[in-house]
Enzyme design. Sequence first.
Site, mmCIF file in Angstrom:
data_model
loop_
_atom_site.group_PDB
_atom_site.id
_atom_site.type_symbol
_atom_site.label_atom_id
_atom_site.label_comp_id
_atom_site.label_asym_id
_atom_site.label_seq_id
_atom_site.Cartn_x
_atom_site.Cartn_y
_atom_site.Cartn_z
ATOM 1 N NE ARG A 1 16.431 -26.863 78.754
ATOM 2 C CZ ARG A 1 16.662 -26.707 80.058
ATOM 3 N NH1 ARG A 1 16.408 -25.543 80.647
ATOM 4 N NH2 ARG A 1 17.132 -27.710 80.767
ATOM 5 C CG PHE B 1 -22.509 -46.074 67.365
ATOM 6 C CD1 PHE B 1 -23.554 -46.596 66.632
ATOM 7 C CD2 PHE B 1 -21.314 -46.773 67.417
ATOM 8 C CE1 PHE B 1 -23.420 -47.805 65.956
ATOM 9 C CE2 PHE B 1 -21.159 -47.977 66.743
ATOM 10 C CZ PHE B 1 -22.225 -48.494 66.012
ATOM 11 N N GLY C 1 12.289 -32.588 77.809
ATOM 12 C CA GLY C 1 13.044 -32.971 78.995
ATOM 13 C C GLY C 1 12.136 -33.137 80.204
ATOM 14 N N PRO D 1 -18.845 -55.947 76.727
ATOM 15 C CG PRO D 1 -19.497 -56.338 78.943
ATOM 16 C CD PRO D 1 -20.045 -55.982 77.593
ATOM 17 C CD GLU E 1 -15.159 -45.626 64.655
ATOM 18 O OE1 GLU E 1 -15.410 -46.832 64.537
ATOM 19 O OE2 GLU E 1 -16.044 -44.759 64.758
ATOM 20 N N GLY E 2 -11.391 -49.404 65.862
ATOM 21 C CA GLY E 2 -10.681 -50.613 65.478
ATOM 22 C C GLY E 2 -9.192 -50.523 65.724
#
Length: 381
Positions: free
Chosen positions: A269, A123, A340, A128, A364-365
């Site tokens: 961790r 599409f 981390g 610009p 889309e905005g």
Amino acid sequence: MELKLSIEQEILKRTVSKFAAEQLRPIASEVDEEHQFPYESLETMKKMGLMGLPFDCAIGGSGADYLSFAVVVEELAKECATTASIYATHIVRCCYPIVKYGTDKQKESLLRKLFSGEYLGAFGMTEPNAGTDFKSQLTTATLDGDSWVLNGAKFFVTNAGFADVYIIIAITDKEKLIKGGISAFIVKNTDEGFSIGTSENKIGRCGCPTAEIVLQNCRIPKNRLLGNLGDGANIAKDIAEFGRIAVAAQAVGIAQKAFDMTVSYMKERKQFGKKISQFQALQFEIAEIITNIEAARLLMYKAAYLKDVGRHYSREASMAKLFGAKTAVSTTNAAVRLHGGYGYMKDYHVERLMRDAKLTEIDEGSLELQKMIISTSVIGK
């Protein structure tokens, strides 16, 4: 009210999840780092019947609904946002407008090839100086005998260079503009005067092609007008509203993946003699994150459900996009931080999810546009 997927939707979800884990996960980092288009993955998706998933079997689709489509996009995005973007663009921005606005001849000549995956869709609207600002559009379409002649350029076109069929928005009457002066057209990559311009170097979803398309006296048959003359603004708006559901689904998928990886890491961790998942402050943060993800998913489901039953869903789509995007960005940022130093390293992949999530705020905005749509629906203009 059923707050759960149907049996068929659950089966589809598990099937796509398995495919994504087995085929997308192993190559996602390579696709990103090498800017590789995922040909093999799309070939499998074609065989799975996904390329025309939410459309009627009578026209070559798979006969599912829009909620099923959103579920598929979420599962794809969990493992590879590149593939999710390519797929969503094909369905939302090309197949959908042809299904809804195309003539019988247009549907007959294009849909089965699009739904089988023989053709890939795209599409072109952004320029610009013109995104959702139709008044700033410069691309024109002029009727010349039995042909339309298009001139201009479209930027940030997803799937550009790989797509076969493009829906193009162009000015047909400079005096009217958004009040009937913009129209939509079906352009093929083989049409005279069509070419691919500059490819963009993005920070995320790097295997998903994004490029400029150039229309230089691009001549197409008169019957490639999509919908009625002057329908372009409404068609583009319709695509954007549906597209926000797809963006929300991508956001939820990315956020869920980042969350899952973070919880797994926290259980392994150790710091100060115990797993970091045992620190209450981090437990509270995890509680907020998963609550936001679940809320984002339900907003996305609601918007898709409303579309399926034929009810107005513009506000709900904007809500889903707004909250989903914010959730994806905040969740992936937290994932990097909670990993981390490892979170900053590409070996742990959460940094890729963080980069991929950022587009959900833009696609889309903007978030500001979504807030305007939502607030206008409540208090009026």
